[in-house]
Design a protein around this motif. Structure first.
Motif, PDB file in Angstrom:
ATOM      1  N   LYS A   1       2.967  -8.449  -6.908  1.00 32.58           N
ATOM      2  CA  LYS A   1       2.691  -7.744  -7.511  1.00 32.58           C
ATOM      3  C   LYS A   1       3.851  -6.656  -7.543  1.00 32.58           C
ATOM      4  O   LYS A   1       3.733  -5.170  -7.694  1.00 32.58           O
ATOM      5  CB  LYS A   1       1.616  -6.973  -7.080  1.00 32.58           C
ATOM      6  N   GLY A   2       5.088  -7.574  -6.719  1.00 29.86           N
ATOM      7  CA  GLY A   2       5.888  -6.226  -6.297  1.00 29.86           C
ATOM      8  C   GLY A   2       5.829  -5.063  -5.021  1.00 29.86           C
ATOM      9  O   GLY A   2       7.003  -3.919  -5.656  1.00 29.86           O
ATOM     10  N   TYR A   3       4.540  -5.421  -3.859  1.00 24.75           N
ATOM     11  CA  TYR A   3       4.563  -4.286  -3.370  1.00 24.75           C
ATOM     12  C   TYR A   3       5.547  -4.480  -2.147  1.00 24.75           C
ATOM     13  O   TYR A   3       6.233  -2.557  -1.970  1.00 24.75           O
ATOM     14  CB  TYR A   3       3.053  -5.185  -2.217  1.00 24.75           C
ATOM     15  N   TYR A   4       6.160  -5.129  -2.005  1.00 22.50           N
ATOM     16  CA  TYR A   4       7.278  -5.587  -0.670  1.00 22.50           C
ATOM     17  C   TYR A   4       8.953  -4.385  -1.722  1.00 22.50           C
ATOM     18  O   TYR A   4       9.421  -4.209  -0.271  1.00 22.50           O
ATOM     19  CB  TYR A   4       7.481  -6.100  -0.217  1.00 22.50           C
ATOM     20  N   ASN A   5       8.909  -4.836  -2.780  1.00 23.41           N
ATOM     21  CA  ASN A   5       9.479  -4.015  -3.226  1.00 23.41           C
ATOM     22  C   ASN A   5       9.635  -2.730  -4.002  1.00 23.41           C
ATOM     23  O   ASN A   5      10.977  -1.895  -4.059  1.00 23.41           O
ATOM     24  CB  ASN A   5      10.330  -4.919  -4.716  1.00 23.41           C
ATOM     25  N   SER A   6       8.394  -2.301  -3.738  1.00 23.08           N
ATOM     26  CA  SER A   6       8.201  -0.448  -3.853  1.00 23.08           C
ATOM     27  C   SER A   6       8.568   0.000  -2.891  1.00 23.08           C
ATOM     28  O   SER A   6       8.992   0.847  -3.241  1.00 23.08           O
ATOM     29  CB  SER A   6       6.721  -1.012  -4.719  1.00 23.08           C
ATOM     30  N   ILE A   7       8.359  -0.646  -1.793  1.00 21.83           N
ATOM     31  CA  ILE A   7       8.233  -0.115   0.225  1.00 21.83           C
ATOM     32  C   ILE A   7       9.717  -0.216   0.091  1.00 21.83           C
ATOM     33  O   ILE A   7      10.788   1.478   0.228  1.00 21.83           O
ATOM     34  CB  ILE A   7       7.894  -1.539   0.790  1.00 21.83           C
ATOM     35  N   LEU A   8      10.920  -1.107  -0.621  1.00 20.61           N
ATOM     36  CA  LEU A   8      12.517  -0.830  -0.472  1.00 20.61           C
ATOM     37  C   LEU A   8      12.817   0.167  -1.195  1.00 20.61           C
ATOM     38  O   LEU A   8      13.897   0.805  -1.297  1.00 20.61           O
ATOM     39  CB  LEU A   8      12.638  -1.926  -0.835  1.00 20.61           C
ATOM     40  N   ALA A   9      12.388  -0.422  -2.513  1.00 17.24           N
ATOM     41  CA  ALA A   9      12.796   1.305  -3.384  1.00 17.24           C
ATOM     42  C   ALA A   9      12.449   2.717  -4.031  1.00 17.24           C
ATOM     43  O   ALA A   9      13.231   3.249  -3.630  1.00 17.24           O
ATOM     44  CB  ALA A   9      11.880   1.013  -5.193  1.00 17.24           C
ATOM     45  N   SER A  10      10.817   2.914  -2.572  1.00 13.13           N
ATOM     46  CA  SER A  10      10.885   3.900  -2.825  1.00 13.13           C
ATOM     47  C   SER A  10      10.731   4.442  -0.957  1.00 13.13           C
ATOM     48  O   SER A  10      10.727   5.194  -1.202  1.00 13.13           O
ATOM     49  CB  SER A  10       9.663   4.302  -3.302  1.00 13.13           C
ATOM     50  N   SER A  11      11.358   3.121  -0.802  1.00  8.79           N
ATOM     51  CA  SER A  11      12.182   3.919   0.756  1.00  8.79           C
ATOM     52  C   SER A  11      10.805   4.403   1.838  1.00  8.79           C
ATOM     53  O   SER A  11      11.263   5.887   2.220  1.00  8.79           O
ATOM     54  CB  SER A  11      13.422   5.200   0.902  1.00  8.79           C
ATOM     55  N   ALA A  12       9.962   3.437   1.299  1.00  7.25           N
ATOM     56  CA  ALA A  12       8.841   4.075   2.392  1.00  7.25           C
ATOM     57  C   ALA A  12       8.561   3.397   3.561  1.00  7.25           C
ATOM     58  O   ALA A  12       9.185   2.137   3.854  1.00  7.25           O
ATOM     59  CB  ALA A  12       7.267   3.866   1.099  1.00  7.25           C
ATOM     60  N   LEU A  13       7.379   4.162   4.329  1.00  7.65           N
ATOM     61  CA  LEU A  13       7.721   3.202   5.750  1.00  7.65           C
ATOM     62  C   LEU A  13       5.872   3.410   6.426  1.00  7.65           C
ATOM     63  O   LEU A  13       5.266   4.468   6.407  1.00  7.65           O
ATOM     64  CB  LEU A  13       8.332   4.664   6.945  1.00  7.65           C
ATOM     65  N   LEU A  14       5.652   2.640   6.221  1.00  5.13           N
ATOM     66  CA  LEU A  14       4.435   1.966   6.949  1.00  5.13           C
ATOM     67  C   LEU A  14       4.229   1.681   7.994  1.00  5.13           C
ATOM     68  O   LEU A  14       4.654   0.383   8.378  1.00  5.13           O
ATOM     69  CB  LEU A  14       4.051   0.881   5.474  1.00  5.13           C
ATOM     70  N   THR A  15       3.205   2.365   8.610  1.00  3.40           N
ATOM     71  CA  THR A  15       2.830   1.981  10.249  1.00  3.40           C
ATOM     72  C   THR A  15       1.356   2.103   9.928  1.00  3.40           C
ATOM     73  O   THR A  15       0.842   2.238   9.848  1.00  3.40           O
ATOM     74  CB  THR A  15       3.510   2.808  11.064  1.00  3.40           C
ATOM     75  N   ILE A  16       1.373   1.740  11.271  1.00  4.30           N
ATOM     76  CA  ILE A  16      -0.404   1.547  11.362  1.00  4.30           C
ATOM     77  C   ILE A  16      -0.817   1.886  12.603  1.00  4.30           C
ATOM     78  O   ILE A  16      -0.140   1.022  13.632  1.00  4.30           O
ATOM     79  CB  ILE A  16      -0.594  -0.303  11.287  1.00  4.30           C
ATOM     80  N   GLN A  17      -2.489   2.284  12.878  1.00  3.31           N
ATOM     81  CA  GLN A  17      -2.295   2.779  14.481  1.00  3.31           C
ATOM     82  C   GLN A  17      -4.172   1.834  14.196  1.00  3.31           C
ATOM     83  O   GLN A  17      -5.018   2.277  13.553  1.00  3.31           O
ATOM     84  CB  GLN A  17      -2.603   4.091  14.674  1.00  3.31           C
TER      85      GLN A  17
END
Length: 202
Positions: free
Chosen positions: A115-131
């Protein structure tokens, strides 16, 4: 005189036999004590921490198993859902996570990748963290994992509620799977937005 000699011989014999039996009992007790002491000492292990020996104790396999269940589940989710905008880091984390889960985890990874989920993270410079909020494991080793995921982008911060569940199965311990567990039948039960905040641009 003869009777006295016979009595003395019998007394000496009784004392000798008694002494012999007592010495055998004492020797057996000493052996048992020494054996138990050696076994106890074998449970003490010294680990070098910056060339400083630290005493740790060996425990039975099942002593801390419940703690290991939670640690294994927590480790997998941290690896799977901690995603910075770094392709090499994401691949490294996901490779480590795949050692801790069966093909259900691989299927979810492949689905997100298609679905391109990981590419979208790179493209948008997103930082995903979990608590992690909490982890429950029942008697059948079925777990439920509760957490909050934070998605930070250059223009916004989103918070999502995440709940997953699955089963735990024992496997041999390896360097890549130190807890000796694998997650089976893993699925996401809930993944919904809780909060969305736009960043102020000055």
């Amino acid at each position: 005189m003869i009777q006295n000699i016979e009595k003395k011989i019998k007394l000496s014999l009784a004392i000798s036999v008694g002494s012999f039996i007592t010495s055998i009992i004492l020797a057996a007790m000493a052996l048992v004590f020494a054996y138990s002491l050696v076994n106890e000492q074998r449970k003490n292990i010294y680990v070098l921490d910056h060339n400083v020996p630290v005493l740790v104790r060996q425990t039975d396999h099942g002593t801390n198993r419940e703690v290991e269940y939670e640690s294994h589940v927590n480790m997998f989710h941290l690896l799977f859902f901690t995603l910075p905008p770094d392709d090499a880091y994401i691949k490294n984390n996901l490779n480590k996570a795949m050692y801790l889960v069966d093909d259900t985890g691989l299927a979810q990874y492949n689905n997100l990748k298609e679905k391109g989920y990981y590419n979208s993270i790179l493209a948008s410079s997103a930082l995903l963290t979990i608590q992690t909020d909490s982890i429950t494991v029942d008697g059948n080793r079925h777990f439920t994992y509760y957490a909050r995921q934070r998605i930070e982008r250059p223009t916004s911060i989103a918070t999502r509620a995440l709940i997953t569940e699955g089963d735990l199965q024992d496997v041999p311990r390896t360097e890549n799977n130190p807890h000796g567990l694998i997650i089976k039948n893993w699925k996401t039960v809930l993944n919904k937005d809780l909060e969305y905040v736009e960043k102020k641009n000055f």
